[in-house]
Design an enzyme around this catalytic site. Sequence first.
Site, PDB file in Angstrom:
ATOM      1  N   CYS A 111       0.857  -1.234  -0.247  1.00 32.27           N
ATOM      2  CA  CYS A 111       0.183  -0.140  -0.232  1.00 32.27           C
ATOM      3  C   CYS A 111       1.302   1.493   0.017  1.00 32.27           C
ATOM      4  O   CYS A 111       0.773   2.215  -0.717  1.00 32.27           O
ATOM      5  CB  CYS A 111      -0.977  -0.158   1.376  1.00 32.27           C
ATOM      6  N   ASP A 163      10.251  -6.087  -8.741  1.00 31.39           N
ATOM      7  CA  ASP A 163      10.596  -7.180  -7.298  1.00 31.39           C
ATOM      8  C   ASP A 163      12.162  -7.085  -6.475  1.00 31.39           C
ATOM      9  O   ASP A 163      12.930  -6.472  -7.206  1.00 31.39           O
ATOM     10  CB  ASP A 163      11.059  -8.508  -7.727  1.00 31.39           C
ATOM     11  N   HIS A 172      -6.281  -2.287  -1.331  1.00 30.41           N
ATOM     12  CA  HIS A 172      -5.817  -3.207  -0.133  1.00 30.41           C
ATOM     13  C   HIS A 172      -6.208  -4.182  -0.505  1.00 30.41           C
ATOM     14  O   HIS A 172      -7.324  -4.651   0.122  1.00 30.41           O
ATOM     15  CB  HIS A 172      -5.439  -2.815   1.093  1.00 30.41           C
ATOM     16  N   GLY A 221       3.938 -19.914   0.473  1.00 28.47           N
ATOM     17  CA  GLY A 221       5.633 -18.749   0.597  1.00 28.47           C
ATOM     18  C   GLY A 221       4.937 -17.292   0.372  1.00 28.47           C
ATOM     19  O   GLY A 221       5.806 -16.554   0.330  1.00 28.47           O
ATOM     20  N   HIS A 251      -0.627  -8.438   1.607  1.00 30.16           N
ATOM     21  CA  HIS A 251      -0.719  -7.491   0.024  1.00 30.16           C
ATOM     22  C   HIS A 251      -1.359  -8.573  -1.388  1.00 30.16           C
ATOM     23  O   HIS A 251      -0.425  -8.047  -1.886  1.00 30.16           O
ATOM     24  CB  HIS A 251      -0.632  -6.569  -0.428  1.00 30.16           C
ATOM     25  N   HIS A 262      -0.656  -8.993  -5.152  1.00 31.49           N
ATOM     26  CA  HIS A 262       0.287  -8.997  -5.802  1.00 31.49           C
ATOM     27  C   HIS A 262       0.639  -9.941  -6.684  1.00 31.49           C
ATOM     28  O   HIS A 262       0.668 -11.590  -6.450  1.00 31.49           O
ATOM     29  CB  HIS A 262       2.094  -9.014  -5.400  1.00 31.49           C
TER      30      HIS A 262
HETATM   31  P1  5GP Z   1       6.068 -13.009  -2.338  1.00 28.34           P
HETATM   32  O1  5GP Z   1       6.720 -13.986  -1.628  1.00 28.34           O
HETATM   33  O2  5GP Z   1       4.709 -12.618  -0.986  1.00 28.34           O
HETATM   34  O3  5GP Z   1       4.952 -14.285  -3.227  1.00 28.34           O
HETATM   35  O4  5GP Z   1       6.017 -12.019  -3.321  1.00 28.34           O
HETATM   36  C1  5GP Z   1       6.376 -10.747  -2.153  1.00 28.34           C
HETATM   37  C2  5GP Z   1       7.338 -10.577  -3.068  1.00 28.34           C
HETATM   38  O5  5GP Z   1       7.855  -9.424  -2.836  1.00 28.34           O
HETATM   39  C3  5GP Z   1       9.075 -10.797  -2.915  1.00 28.34           C
HETATM   40  O6  5GP Z   1       9.564 -11.590  -4.469  1.00 28.34           O
HETATM   41  C4  5GP Z   1       9.747 -10.009  -2.954  1.00 28.34           C
HETATM   42  O7  5GP Z   1      11.291  -9.349  -3.035  1.00 28.34           O
HETATM   43  C5  5GP Z   1       8.880  -8.459  -2.956  1.00 28.34           C
HETATM   44  N1  5GP Z   1       9.384  -7.761  -1.909  1.00 28.34           N
HETATM   45  C6  5GP Z   1       9.125  -7.443  -0.487  1.00 28.34           C
HETATM   46  N2  5GP Z   1       9.396  -6.280   0.173  1.00 28.34           N
HETATM   47  C7  5GP Z   1       9.856  -5.422  -1.287  1.00 28.34           C
HETATM   48  C8  5GP Z   1       9.563  -3.702  -1.452  1.00 28.34           C
HETATM   49  O8  5GP Z   1      10.034  -2.803  -0.281  1.00 28.34           O
HETATM   50  N3  5GP Z   1      10.472  -3.557  -2.656  1.00 28.34           N
HETATM   51  C9  5GP Z   1      10.173  -4.650  -3.664  1.00 28.34           C
HETATM   52  N4  5GP Z   1      10.274  -3.541  -4.976  1.00 28.34           N
HETATM   53  N5  5GP Z   1      10.270  -5.865  -3.374  1.00 28.34           N
HETATM   54  C10 5GP Z   1       9.805  -6.119  -2.272  1.00 28.34           C
HETATM   55 ZN    ZN Z   2      -1.516  -3.043   1.411  1.00 28.78          ZN
END
Ligand code: 5GP
Ligand code: ZN
Length: 114
Positions: A7, A30, A46, A93, A98, A100
């Site tokens: 957010c 990422d 959100h 994982g 939020h 994505h």
């Molecule tokens: P998940 O593991 O929830 O499917 O993916 C979360 C993704 O968000 C991960 O690939 C992680 O590298 C990315 N991520 C987490 N925090 C940040 C951030 O502050 N900025 C960016 N650009 N990516 C983030």
């Molecule tokens: Zn959010």
Amino acid sequence: MEECIFCRIARGEIDSSIVYEDENLVAFNDINPQAPMHVLIIPRMHVSSLLELGADGEQLVGKAHRVAGQIARERGYDRSGFRVVVNCGEDAGQSVPHLHFHVLGGRALGWPPG
Ligand code: 5GP
Ligand code: ZN
């Protein structure tokens, strides 16, 4: 959801490398890329996970996929291929609560995923 990191990225309070945005969605690189292209597409509103998505989010999910295709095509990955992934919950994982869409491309992606 003032503290939600995505957010905050959507509101521009945290720096990110934004590659696309419109009134509903924001896409950014990422921070820990797993492929030469690793873009995250998020809704501005959100939604904590796919499980929390209501009927009002249906159009948004379709648009996110269309934008994913657009981003991949701009980079030439329409020819080589790419993947769109949503992790939901602990076993998948999901680390950021939020919704994505990961858009990955630029290398051969293994299947089944790890
Ligand atoms: P998940 O593991 O929830 O499917 O993916 C979360 C993704 O968000 C991960 O690939 C992680 O590298 C990315 N991520 C987490 N925090 C940040 C951030 O502050 N900025 C960016 N650009 N990516 C983030
Ligand atoms: Zn959010």
